[in-house]
Design an enzyme around this catalytic site. Sequence first.
Site: not given
Ligand SMILES: [Zn+2]
Length: 252
Positions: A32, A97, A100, A115, A161, A200
């Site tokens: 940000r 969180q 990377d 995350h 799929c 934070s």
């Molecule tokens: Zn699949």
Amino acid sequence: MTDLAELLQAADRIVAFTGAGISTESGIPDFRSPGGVWTRYDPREFTFDRYVESADVRRKSWAMREELFAHRPAPNAAHRALARLEEAGRLSAVVTQNIDGLHQDAGSRTVIEIHGTMREVECIGLRPAYGTPDGCGFRQGTEWVFARLAAGEDDPRCPECGGIIKSATISFGQMMPAQAMDDAVQQAQDADLLLTIGSSLQVYPAADIPLIAKDAGARLAIVNREPTPLDGFADVVVHGSAGEILGAAVVS
Ligand SMILES: [Zn+2]
């Protein structure tokens, strides 16, 4: 107030909880901040539902990932300090969180990525609903997508799929992975020191992790550049560079 180095010395079931601030020192910009990815890509476009609905959003998402992968950052002194603590048998897990993969690059082995990870992609199925991936289990390194893009596809599909392929990260509007959160809570309850670095502590439910540890009897140490809402609950608070602070406090 007790010193951070003393707290670390006294603990042998340390759990680290890390956020974006530990990686900014590796040159990963806050998304940000000026010039950050989110100043050029609109985050409102990258919700889970929009990603499922729109091939155009998926194309932009892959363009953003290619941009993020173009400069590969290296782990810094703070990542390495946590890996050393685990190596010494005194740190049980890193709960992060971040997406990377820098903790693993530094040598950490028990890393709970609440995350998800940008290093991998997964099939989320043909029409996943309610922010919940519904794929067949297909999972590959993100380079798999880049190779397909280079070969001329612009919306690579699951070879098993035909489902939608998505970065194995948790998007806006996507359910938190239950297993990772359960693992994180378990680690927090078993910790004798919860060490938060570069978070934070404002994004829930993740920010509950330090309080869960504290309630279960752990000490709480907070390392962050800015004050956090949990500073008043901590045994030690250190404001400054994670790399410098951890590098100095972890000597083993
Ligand atoms: Zn699949």
